[in-house]
Write an enzyme that holds these catalytic residues in place. Structure first.
Site, PDB file in Angstrom:
ATOM      1  N   ASP A  32      10.565  -3.005   9.910  1.00 36.36           N
ATOM      2  CA  ASP A  32      10.244  -3.037   8.394  1.00 36.36           C
ATOM      3  C   ASP A  32      11.161  -4.158   7.685  1.00 36.36           C
ATOM      4  O   ASP A  32      10.857  -4.954   6.945  1.00 36.36           O
ATOM      5  CB  ASP A  32      10.311  -1.804   7.779  1.00 36.36           C
ATOM      6  N   ALA A  33      12.435  -4.177   7.847  1.00 37.72           N
ATOM      7  CA  ALA A  33      13.252  -4.979   7.200  1.00 37.72           C
ATOM      8  C   ALA A  33      12.905  -6.403   7.472  1.00 37.72           C
ATOM      9  O   ALA A  33      13.085  -7.290   6.627  1.00 37.72           O
ATOM     10  CB  ALA A  33      14.907  -4.713   7.566  1.00 37.72           C
ATOM     11  N   GLU A  34      12.658  -6.703   8.571  1.00 32.48           N
ATOM     12  CA  GLU A  34      12.231  -8.347   8.877  1.00 32.48           C
ATOM     13  C   GLU A  34      11.124  -8.359   8.235  1.00 32.48           C
ATOM     14  O   GLU A  34      10.673  -9.648   7.506  1.00 32.48           O
ATOM     15  CB  GLU A  34      12.251  -8.373  10.294  1.00 32.48           C
ATOM     16  N   SER A  81     -29.829   4.563   6.172  1.00 37.35           N
ATOM     17  CA  SER A  81     -28.942   5.855   6.716  1.00 37.35           C
ATOM     18  C   SER A  81     -29.556   5.828   7.883  1.00 37.35           C
ATOM     19  O   SER A  81     -30.672   5.351   8.369  1.00 37.35           O
ATOM     20  CB  SER A  81     -29.110   6.650   5.642  1.00 37.35           C
ATOM     21  N   GLU A 112     -20.792   6.416  19.260  1.00 38.33           N
ATOM     22  CA  GLU A 112     -19.511   6.467  18.394  1.00 38.33           C
ATOM     23  C   GLU A 112     -19.106   7.642  17.654  1.00 38.33           C
ATOM     24  O   GLU A 112     -20.240   8.547  17.482  1.00 38.33           O
ATOM     25  CB  GLU A 112     -19.709   5.149  17.620  1.00 38.33           C
ATOM     26  N   LYS A 114     -18.681   9.555  14.216  1.00 41.84           N
ATOM     27  CA  LYS A 114     -19.422   9.303  13.008  1.00 41.84           C
ATOM     28  C   LYS A 114     -18.280   9.587  11.781  1.00 41.84           C
ATOM     29  O   LYS A 114     -18.018  10.983  11.598  1.00 41.84           O
ATOM     30  CB  LYS A 114     -20.622  10.225  12.647  1.00 41.84           C
ATOM     31  N   LYS A 309     -25.397  15.567  14.212  1.00 36.51           N
ATOM     32  CA  LYS A 309     -24.376  16.024  13.166  1.00 36.51           C
ATOM     33  C   LYS A 309     -23.855  17.540  14.043  1.00 36.51           C
ATOM     34  O   LYS A 309     -24.622  18.136  14.637  1.00 36.51           O
ATOM     35  CB  LYS A 309     -25.301  16.735  11.919  1.00 36.51           C
TER      36      LYS A 309
HETATM   37  O1  NMN Z   1       2.955  -1.985   0.331  1.00 36.28           O
HETATM   38  P1  NMN Z   1       2.531  -2.767   1.649  1.00 36.28           P
HETATM   39  O2  NMN Z   1       2.801  -4.354   1.988  1.00 36.28           O
HETATM   40  O3  NMN Z   1       1.644  -1.916   2.476  1.00 36.28           O
HETATM   41  O4  NMN Z   1       3.909  -2.254   2.679  1.00 36.28           O
HETATM   42  C1  NMN Z   1       4.928  -0.843   2.917  1.00 36.28           C
HETATM   43  C2  NMN Z   1       5.425  -0.855   3.740  1.00 36.28           C
HETATM   44  O5  NMN Z   1       4.962  -0.936   5.081  1.00 36.28           O
HETATM   45  C3  NMN Z   1       6.543  -1.683   3.610  1.00 36.28           C
HETATM   46  O6  NMN Z   1       7.780  -1.053   3.668  1.00 36.28           O
HETATM   47  C4  NMN Z   1       6.692  -2.655   4.911  1.00 36.28           C
HETATM   48  O7  NMN Z   1       7.968  -2.598   5.257  1.00 36.28           O
HETATM   49  C5  NMN Z   1       5.923  -1.820   5.769  1.00 36.28           C
HETATM   50  N1  NMN Z   1       5.211  -2.821   6.687  1.00 36.28           N
HETATM   51  C6  NMN Z   1       5.727  -3.128   8.064  1.00 36.28           C
HETATM   52  C7  NMN Z   1       5.165  -4.027   8.804  1.00 36.28           C
HETATM   53  C8  NMN Z   1       5.982  -4.305  10.039  1.00 36.28           C
HETATM   54  O8  NMN Z   1       5.482  -5.180  10.814  1.00 36.28           O
HETATM   55  N2  NMN Z   1       6.938  -3.765  10.637  1.00 36.28           N
HETATM   56  C9  NMN Z   1       4.112  -4.421   8.558  1.00 36.28           C
HETATM   57  C10 NMN Z   1       3.353  -4.186   7.315  1.00 36.28           C
HETATM   58  C11 NMN Z   1       3.808  -3.098   6.429  1.00 36.28           C
END
Ligand code: NMN
Length: 326
Positions: A32-34, A81, A112, A114, A309
């Protein structure tokens, strides 16, 4: 193209790819940090160069201002529907009618799940998401584009430049529904009766910021209008939708005959509660599109599909019952 423009395009492509892995495939490919670092870099560049902002940029999910009212959208192909089946005999009758109309001994079906959500139509032009609508009465729905843009698993851009309309079901995962109601209880707000009503209530918010907080998700299950379409079967459509980057439900099955369909239906009766989202039945469709064309539709529903259903498990107490169904 300037260096800045190139950098912006590169960041958008990368973030789109990571979004797809994360939200569509549930399989993140970077920490996430990246992801956050790249997103911030794109936000900064776009702030410095607002003229380069495009509606399909990953930064633009929650851009729009609150609406006064939803505009109407006329569906070019009606959003019909489905007729219902309640037991095995109904499924066998459905199969017999189809084989008799087509004068064939055996028909392949796609079965699939529903999903118990709200049917939506999504339009893409030049590869960009331009309009999203509810089913409404089947002929005319409401334009909820700005709320649908906030659904992270709906791609804002796809790799298909021909105009294409796809259809799917927006839903709220059970876990998100429980968290939302917990939060509402703390705030002493009315609770939603079930995930479907919570999803409906979220999609009819005039302020997209509220919809954006609701953790909605989508499964795309059909191609609506697609002039360039060349598929021969519904199963090829599902495959193509997934290649385009749409989130399709992985549980569908191609069945060689109605016996296999019945086995599939029965296999879900007990297992359905294990899913992370609610389903209320199984949809069965004739796989060959040529057969679908021959079978046509009645005024209300296609003759080539039916919804089995599940028997109702419990009667849910009415809390907030948002009627957004037809
Ligand atoms: O608010 P959004 O953009 O949906 O992001 C929410 C969290 O999700 C953020 O903290 C972000 O780091 C995380 N996230 C991570 C990835 C990833 O590839 N690691 C991709 C999209 C969102």
């Amino acid at each position: 193209m300037s260096q800045i423009e190139k950098k912006i395009n590169e960041l958008r492509k990368q973030l789109q790819h990571y979004n797809h892995q994360y939200y569509v495939l549930d399989n993140p490919s970077v920490p996430d940090a990246e992801y956050d670092r790249l997103m911030n870099e794109l936000i900064k560049l776009e702030e410095a160069h607002p003229e380069l902002i495009t509606p399909d940029s990953p930064t633009q999910r929650v851009g729009a201002k609150p609406l006064d009212v939803f505009e109407k959208v006329e569906h070019t192909t009606p959003m019909l529907s489905l007729a219902n089946a309640f037991d095995v005999q109904d499924l066998r009758d459905f199969d017999r009618r189809i084989r008799e109309s087509l004068s064939v001994d055996q028909v392949e079906y796609v079965a699939e799940l529903k999903i118990d959500g709200l049917a939506v139509s999504l339009r893409y032009q030049d590869g960009v998401f331009v309009q999203g609508a509810t089913r409404g009465d089947g002929s005319v729905g409401e334009d909820i584009t700005q709320n649908l843009r906030t659904v992270r698993s709906i791609p804002l851009a796809i790799n298909e430049t021909n105009p294409i309309e796809v259809r799917g079901e927006v839903f709220m995962p059970k876990q998100s529904f429980l968290k939302l109601n917990e939060k509402r209880q703390e705030q002493e707000l009315d609770l939603f009766a079930n995930p479907r009503n919570a999803a409906a209530g979220s999609l009819r918010q005039l302020d997209p910021k509220i919809a954006a907080e609701r953790n909605l998700d989508v499964f795309i299950y059909a191609v609506g209008e697609w002039q360039a379409g060349t598929s021969a079967t519904h199963s090829e459509h599902l495959q193509y939708l997934s290649e385009l980057g749409f989130k399709t439900n992985p549980e569908w099955k191609k069945c060689d005959n109605i016996d296999e369909v019945i086995q599939y239906v029965e296999s879900w009766i007990d297992r359905r509660n294990e899913l992370a989202y609610d389903i209320d039945g199984i949809v069965i469709k004739v796989d060959r599109l040529e057969y679908q064309d021959i079978l046509k539709t009645t005024a209300k529903s296609p003759r080539w599909a039916i919804a089995y259903k599940f028997p109702a498990e419990e009667v849910v107490t009415k809390l907030i019952d948002v009627d957004f169904s037809v």
